[in-house]
Write a protein that holds these residues in place. Structure first.
Motif, PDB file in Angstrom:
ATOM      1  N   PHE A 140      35.823  29.355  41.785  1.00  0.00           N
ATOM      2  CA  PHE A 140      36.371  29.676  40.528  1.00  0.00           C
ATOM      3  C   PHE A 140      37.218  31.055  40.728  1.00  0.00           C
ATOM      4  CE2 PHE A 140      36.090  32.427  36.640  1.00  0.00           C
ATOM      5  CZ  PHE A 140      37.018  31.656  35.934  1.00  0.00           C
ATOM      6  N   GLY A 142      38.108  33.522  39.209  1.00  0.00           N
ATOM      7  CA  GLY A 142      37.969  35.038  38.746  1.00  0.00           C
ATOM      8  C   GLY A 142      36.992  35.510  39.616  1.00  0.00           C
ATOM      9  N   GLU A 168      46.646  34.935  34.363  1.00  0.00           N
ATOM     10  CA  GLU A 168      45.818  35.416  33.397  1.00  0.00           C
ATOM     11  C   GLU A 168      46.743  36.004  32.237  1.00  0.00           C
ATOM     12  OE1 GLU A 168      42.038  35.358  32.693  1.00  0.00           O
ATOM     13  OE2 GLU A 168      42.636  33.855  33.836  1.00  0.00           O
ATOM     14  N   ALA A 279      38.337  21.751  28.032  1.00  0.00           N
ATOM     15  CA  ALA A 279      38.928  22.839  28.037  1.00  0.00           C
ATOM     16  C   ALA A 279      38.098  23.870  28.861  1.00  0.00           C
ATOM     17  CB  ALA A 279      39.297  23.534  26.707  1.00  0.00           C
ATOM     18  N   SER A 280      37.997  23.709  30.227  1.00  0.00           N
ATOM     19  CA  SER A 280      37.074  24.606  31.053  1.00  0.00           C
ATOM     20  C   SER A 280      37.989  24.757  32.128  1.00  0.00           C
ATOM     21  CB  SER A 280      35.975  23.734  31.169  1.00  0.00           C
ATOM     22  OG  SER A 280      34.949  24.540  32.276  1.00  0.00           O
ATOM     23  N   ASP A 281      37.480  24.903  33.564  1.00  0.00           N
ATOM     24  CA  ASP A 281      38.166  25.421  34.641  1.00  0.00           C
ATOM     25  C   ASP A 281      37.574  24.343  35.583  1.00  0.00           C
ATOM     26  OD1 ASP A 281      39.621  27.854  35.653  1.00  0.00           O
ATOM     27  OD2 ASP A 281      38.435  26.789  37.137  1.00  0.00           O
ATOM     28  N   VAL A 286      31.508  21.869  34.558  1.00  0.00           N
ATOM     29  CA  VAL A 286      32.369  21.059  33.629  1.00  0.00           C
ATOM     30  C   VAL A 286      33.559  20.623  34.114  1.00  0.00           C
ATOM     31  CG1 VAL A 286      33.231  21.220  31.206  1.00  0.00           C
ATOM     32  CG2 VAL A 286      30.956  22.467  31.830  1.00  0.00           C
ATOM     33  N   PRO A 309      42.052  29.993  24.681  1.00  0.00           N
ATOM     34  CA  PRO A 309      42.044  29.370  23.453  1.00  0.00           C
ATOM     35  C   PRO A 309      43.005  30.497  22.426  1.00  0.00           C
ATOM     36  CG  PRO A 309      39.837  30.367  24.156  1.00  0.00           C
ATOM     37  CD  PRO A 309      40.776  30.247  25.188  1.00  0.00           C
ATOM     38  N   THR A 335      32.265  29.891  22.953  1.00  0.00           N
ATOM     39  CA  THR A 335      32.795  31.428  23.023  1.00  0.00           C
ATOM     40  C   THR A 335      34.233  30.912  22.604  1.00  0.00           C
ATOM     41  OG1 THR A 335      33.246  33.162  24.378  1.00  0.00           O
ATOM     42  CG2 THR A 335      33.191  31.192  25.491  1.00  0.00           C
ATOM     43  N   ALA A 339      36.202  32.914  19.619  1.00  0.00           N
ATOM     44  CA  ALA A 339      37.544  33.842  19.677  1.00  0.00           C
ATOM     45  C   ALA A 339      38.712  33.378  18.849  1.00  0.00           C
ATOM     46  CB  ALA A 339      37.966  33.376  21.153  1.00  0.00           C
ATOM     47  N   ALA A 364      29.135  23.093  24.896  1.00  0.00           N
ATOM     48  CA  ALA A 364      27.972  23.482  25.833  1.00  0.00           C
ATOM     49  C   ALA A 364      28.345  24.776  26.525  1.00  0.00           C
ATOM     50  CB  ALA A 364      27.933  22.154  27.086  1.00  0.00           C
ATOM     51  N   ALA A 501      30.340  34.544  28.141  1.00  0.00           N
ATOM     52  CA  ALA A 501      31.566  33.621  27.455  1.00  0.00           C
ATOM     53  C   ALA A 501      31.420  32.169  28.489  1.00  0.00           C
ATOM     54  CB  ALA A 501      33.011  34.083  28.235  1.00  0.00           C
ATOM     55  N   HIS A 503      30.063  31.422  30.985  1.00  0.00           N
ATOM     56  CA  HIS A 503      29.973  31.391  32.563  1.00  0.00           C
ATOM     57  C   HIS A 503      28.524  31.972  32.910  1.00  0.00           C
ATOM     58  CE1 HIS A 503      34.468  32.779  32.012  1.00  0.00           C
ATOM     59  NE2 HIS A 503      34.153  31.247  31.935  1.00  0.00           N
ATOM     60  N   ARG A 563      33.544  44.545  39.672  1.00  0.00           N
ATOM     61  CA  ARG A 563      34.717  43.684  39.783  1.00  0.00           C
ATOM     62  C   ARG A 563      35.160  43.394  41.109  1.00  0.00           C
ATOM     63  NH1 ARG A 563      38.327  43.366  35.371  1.00  0.00           N
ATOM     64  NH2 ARG A 563      40.411  42.912  35.943  1.00  0.00           N
ATOM     65  N   PRO A 568      36.199  39.970  38.302  1.00  0.00           N
ATOM     66  CA  PRO A 568      36.392  40.325  36.807  1.00  0.00           C
ATOM     67  C   PRO A 568      35.664  39.346  35.834  1.00  0.00           C
ATOM     68  CG  PRO A 568      38.410  39.362  37.685  1.00  0.00           C
ATOM     69  CD  PRO A 568      37.670  39.563  38.902  1.00  0.00           C
TER      70      PRO A 568
HETATM   71  N1  COA Z   1      41.058  34.160  37.565  1.00  0.00           N
HETATM   72  C1  COA Z   1      41.122  35.615  37.696  1.00  0.00           C
HETATM   73  N2  COA Z   1      40.719  36.214  36.676  1.00  0.00           N
HETATM   74  C2  COA Z   1      40.001  35.577  35.784  1.00  0.00           C
HETATM   75  C3  COA Z   1      39.848  34.187  35.735  1.00  0.00           C
HETATM   76  C4  COA Z   1      40.537  33.458  36.835  1.00  0.00           C
HETATM   77  N3  COA Z   1      40.541  32.059  36.745  1.00  0.00           N
HETATM   78  N4  COA Z   1      39.392  33.827  34.507  1.00  0.00           N
HETATM   79  C5  COA Z   1      38.857  34.866  34.094  1.00  0.00           C
HETATM   80  N5  COA Z   1      39.285  35.942  34.711  1.00  0.00           N
HETATM   81  C6  COA Z   1      39.178  37.432  34.075  1.00  0.00           C
HETATM   82  C7  COA Z   1      40.146  37.708  33.081  1.00  0.00           C
HETATM   83  O1  COA Z   1      41.407  37.858  33.063  1.00  0.00           O
HETATM   84  C8  COA Z   1      39.483  38.919  32.429  1.00  0.00           C
HETATM   85  O2  COA Z   1      39.568  39.986  33.139  1.00  0.00           O
HETATM   86  P1  COA Z   1      39.725  41.615  32.448  1.00  0.00           P
HETATM   87  O3  COA Z   1      38.339  42.031  32.412  1.00  0.00           O
HETATM   88  O4  COA Z   1      40.772  42.016  33.173  1.00  0.00           O
HETATM   89  O5  COA Z   1      40.326  41.121  31.000  1.00  0.00           O
HETATM   90  C9  COA Z   1      37.621  38.730  33.142  1.00  0.00           C
HETATM   91  O6  COA Z   1      38.059  37.689  34.062  1.00  0.00           O
HETATM   92  C10 COA Z   1      36.914  38.138  32.100  1.00  0.00           C
HETATM   93  O7  COA Z   1      37.360  36.720  31.461  1.00  0.00           O
HETATM   94  P2  COA Z   1      36.939  35.828  30.460  1.00  0.00           P
HETATM   95  O8  COA Z   1      35.388  35.818  30.314  1.00  0.00           O
HETATM   96  O9  COA Z   1      37.678  34.627  30.377  1.00  0.00           O
HETATM   97  O10 COA Z   1      37.137  36.763  29.140  1.00  0.00           O
HETATM   98  P3  COA Z   1      38.687  36.870  28.267  1.00  0.00           P
HETATM   99  O11 COA Z   1      38.599  38.325  27.318  1.00  0.00           O
HETATM  100  O12 COA Z   1      39.785  36.795  29.067  1.00  0.00           O
HETATM  101  O13 COA Z   1      38.605  35.526  27.280  1.00  0.00           O
HETATM  102  C11 COA Z   1      37.704  33.829  26.101  1.00  0.00           C
HETATM  103  C12 COA Z   1      37.478  35.524  26.348  1.00  0.00           C
HETATM  104  C13 COA Z   1      36.374  33.847  25.019  1.00  0.00           C
HETATM  105  C14 COA Z   1      38.787  33.585  25.683  1.00  0.00           C
HETATM  106  C15 COA Z   1      37.495  33.155  27.276  1.00  0.00           C
HETATM  107  O14 COA Z   1      36.424  33.425  28.123  1.00  0.00           O
HETATM  108  C16 COA Z   1      37.274  31.518  27.145  1.00  0.00           C
HETATM  109  O15 COA Z   1      38.155  30.854  26.773  1.00  0.00           O
HETATM  110  N6  COA Z   1      36.132  30.914  27.296  1.00  0.00           N
HETATM  111  C17 COA Z   1      35.943  29.583  27.415  1.00  0.00           C
HETATM  112  C18 COA Z   1      34.758  29.512  28.646  1.00  0.00           C
HETATM  113  C19 COA Z   1      34.902  28.065  29.266  1.00  0.00           C
HETATM  114  O16 COA Z   1      35.532  27.507  29.180  1.00  0.00           O
HETATM  115  N7  COA Z   1      33.761  28.199  30.021  1.00  0.00           N
HETATM  116  C20 COA Z   1      33.361  27.052  30.715  1.00  0.00           C
HETATM  117  C21 COA Z   1      32.206  26.221  30.470  1.00  0.00           C
HETATM  118  S1  COA Z   1      32.327  24.925  29.465  1.00  0.00           S
END
Ligand code: COA
Ligand code: AMP
Length: 629
Positions: A140, A142, A168, A279-281, A286, A309, A335, A339, A364, A501, A503, A563, A568
């Motif tokens: 991943f 992040g 991001e 809508a995941s990664d 997932v 989202p 989550t 949001a 999920a 979130a 994760h 971090r 992050p």
């Molecule tokens: N590459 C680099 N950084 C990443 C990243 C990636 N692929 N994905 C997330 N990050 C970073 C974010 O920019 C954030 O950094 P910050 O602390 O500087 O703001 C940090 O990691 C935390 O990310 P996230 O938990 O995604 O929080 P967010 O505040 O950016 O967004 C949500 C909150 C709820 C909108 C978001 O978490 C979300 O859409 N979640 C859906 C979860 C999901 O798809 N889960 C998969 C299982 S089904």
């Protein structure tokens, strides 16, 4: 047949059930039987079959005359790009990359690490590996360089495929320096790297080691599908365990094909040609199962969405995508809905779009809270289905199988066990508990096809982590209960995994990072409730005597360190310096009690506590951080 009949038909004849499901797969050599249990408690499915996953995901649909059907829709609000790729186009792209990898010496059984954001090339890379029998391991985006290095050392890849950057909201994340740092840190060095240069940030390449994506493939001969055995792994996916060393979940080709294909219709109600959106990664399970593999194995259309989202550009993005592409089922984490709801509580954005195509919402990754459930049901007017699974299982342990029968939705429950899973609730001594009684949730062995047979080159760790507490059962690590109708309720983790979130993160891994700070004598990390992300990590640190540093300085360094080392995605932003940590007389830190205090829940003074006064100090420190909320 309704759900009960289907479940009973599996229970009465598991072998027949899975052999029947296996008929949906194109085999080079069909399996002689489903379950191979001669190495119990290690189980394998369709082991003697010969097959290729990429053939089943792409070529066979083209051969069947469906080459013009859209396989992948790429929608990227963060770059303003949209694109569609048919099955034939995907097959050609995948075959070309696969051929180029082969030409550079990547062969059956070799590992390839993929470190890419949500771009179509990530799926191309995964399938190219599957095509030539190489084992991919997606990391991943992040995660920090250190986490990538740990995975490189464990998987020992021949090649790494990465992108120059991810995006991001509001910032470009340069991936290449993270990759370079990881390779520098890792003991194992990959032979070469393939870098997808994105226009937002072109990465400098290291001569002789790095190849640019297009140049790498230029003139390569497209590769044919390489036949692998049913039990050969298609991928390894690392997930958080109880320490900083992640667990390499192994996914064998054959069981994965059979189970995922079965799940698309039975659980998600999707038919070939339908549009499905997870809508995941691709870095999470997932994304592996329901962005890449299952929709393609089945012949449906999968959406690859590079955005969030909310904020990309607004809380209506999900509805725009659903209406624009005719999405029949959406799968995301609660989550994401929290949001959206926070910004658009009245659903004004929803009203702007025609969502008549949407039939079901699946959630999920964490428990669906009643507020989110009812809000989504009310605003979308479709069934909202919570379902429960794990990286280890690769598909749902419990769900509401809408393709078989839509069962009544019960608030707080992810539904009923899926065929293949004999779910039980046990007390600490391994005795089975009755309806409504809280205990450890386990699955009677064997686990079904598609689940992990072991951890990558770590059979002992697999046994210790999952099979040793309750012999004969797989320990899920979740606690909960079953009600009188057979619905499951997942209440908490029994280990130190937290869910931020959607994760999965290990507080143990964060503690290892904090403990490495030179001024930190002791530390503890707990998960506290959060209205948006479900949980957030919160750290307590005790400083070395005579450290001579201010608490604020150390706290901000600790936050920075997590971090840097984990990434992050850990969302570690809360920490506080305390004099002492509460412990039992035997020295065990009372993390559970601290978490209850932080969440404002009722708690009992543990009988074994060494010094009760410390809990008052902890409560004071938490108050300083604004907890309980
Ligand atoms: N590459 C680099 N950084 C990443 C990243 C990636 N692929 N994905 C997330 N990050 C970073 C974010 O920019 C954030 O950094 P910050 O602390 O500087 O703001 C940090 O990691 C935390 O990310 P996230 O938990 O995604 O929080 P967010 O505040 O950016 O967004 C949500 C909150 C709820 C909108 C978001 O978490 C979300 O859409 N979640 C859906 C979860 C999901 O798809 N889960 C998969 C299982 S089904
Ligand atoms: P992951 O391996 O990242 O998919 O995380 C798996 C863990 O997330 C599970 O063991 C649960 O603790 C939690 N989880 C996933 N889905 C659900 C759900 N629907 N309800 C409750 N917890 C869930």
């Amino acid at each position: 047949m309704g759900y009960r009949e289907v479940y009973e038909s599996w229970k009465n004849d598991p072998e027949g059930f899975w052999m029947k499901a296996a008929e949906a797969i194109d085999w080079v050599k069909p399996p002689s039987k489903a379950l191979f249990d001669e190495n119990a408690p290690f189980y394998e499915w369709f082991k003697d079959a010969e097959v290729n996953t990429c053939w089943n995901a792409l070529d066979r649909h083209v051969e069947a005359g469906n080459g013009d059907r859209v396989a992948i829709i790429y929608d990227s609000p963060v770059t303003g790009k949209k694109a569609k790729f048919t099955y034939a186009e995907m097959r050609d792209r995948v075959a070309l990359l696969a051929g180029a990898l082969q030409a550079r010496g990547v062969n059956k059984g070799d590992r390839v690490v993929i470190y890419m954001p949500m771009v179509p090339e990530a799926v191309v890379a995964m399938l190219a590996c599957a095509r030539i029998g190489a084992i991919h391991s997606v990391v991943f985006g992040g995660f920090a360089a250190n986490e990538l290095a740990t995975r490189i050392d464990d998987a020992r890849p021949k090649a790494v495929i990465a992108a120059s950057c991810g995006i991001e909201p509001g910032r470009v994340i340069a991936y290449k320096p993270l990759l370079d740092g990881a390779i520098e840190m890792a003991e194992h060095k990959p032979d070469f790297c393939v870098i997808l240069q994105r226009e937002m940030e072109e990465a400098p390449l290291i001569e002789g080691r790095d190849f640019e994506w297009d140049a790498f493939q230029q003139g390569a001969a497209p590769a044919d599908c390489v036949t692998v055995r049913g039990d050969d792994p298609v991928y390894i996916l690392y997930t958080s365990g109880t320490t900083g060393q992640p667990k390499g979940v192994v996914r064998p080709n054959a069981g994965h094909l059979v189970a995922l294909h079965w799940s698309m219709k039975a659980i998600y109600g999707i038919d070939p040609g339908d549009v499905f959106w997870a809508a995941s990664d691709v870095g999470w399970v997932v994304g592996h199962s329901y962005i890449c593999y299952a929709p393609l194995i089945q012949g449906s259309t999968s959406i690859l969405f590079e955005g969030k989202p909310v904020g990309t550009p607004d809380a209506g993005t999900f509805w725009r995508v659903i209406s624009e592409y005719g999405v029949k089922a959406l799968f995301t984490a609660p989550t994401a809905f929290r949001a959206i709801k926070r910004i658009d509580p009245d659903g004004e954005f929803i009203a702007k779009y025609d969502l008549s195509c949407l039939q079901t919402l699946f959630l999920a990754g964490e428990r669906t809270d009643p507020d989110t459930l009812h809000w989504a049901e009310g605003k979308l007017g479709v069934p909202v289905i919570d379902h429960w699974w794990q990286t280890e299982t690769g598909w749902a342990i419990a769900a509401n199988p809408v393709g078989i029968e839509l069962l009544p939705v019960k608030e707080g429950s992810p539904g009923v066990p899926m065929p293949g899973y004999d779910v039980r609730v046990l007390d600490d001594d391994g005795h089975e508990l009755g309806a409504g009684e809280l205990g450890a949730i386990v699955v009677k062995l064997p686990l079904p096809p598609g689940t992990l047979p072991t951890l990558w080159q770590a059979d002992d760790r697999y046994r210790k982590s999952y099979l040793s507490t309750f012999p004969g059962y797989y320990e899920t690590g979740d606690a909960g209960y079953v009600d009188e109708d057979g619905y499951l309720y997942i209440m908490a983790r029994t280990d130190d995994v937290i869910n931020v979130a959607g994760h999965r993160l290990s507080t143990g891994a964060m503690e290892e990072v904090l403990a490495s700070h030179p001024d930190v004598a002791e530390c503890a990390v707990i998960g506290v409730k959060d209205a948006l992300k479900g949980q957030l990590p919160l750290g307590f640190v005790c400083l070395n005597a005579g450290a001579g540093r201010s608490a604020d300085e150390v706290v901000s360094e600790c936050i920075q360190l997590v971090r840097e080392r984990i990434g992050p995605v850990a969302a570690f932003k809360l920490a506080v310096v305390v004099e002492r940590l509460p412990k039992t007389r035997s020295g065990k830190i009372l993390r559970g009690t601290m978490a209850k205090i932080a969440d404002g829940e009722e708690w009992k003074m543990p009988a074994t506590i060494d010094d009760p006064a410390i809990l008052d100090e902890i409560a004071e420190a938490l108050k300083g951080l604004g907890y309980p909320k």
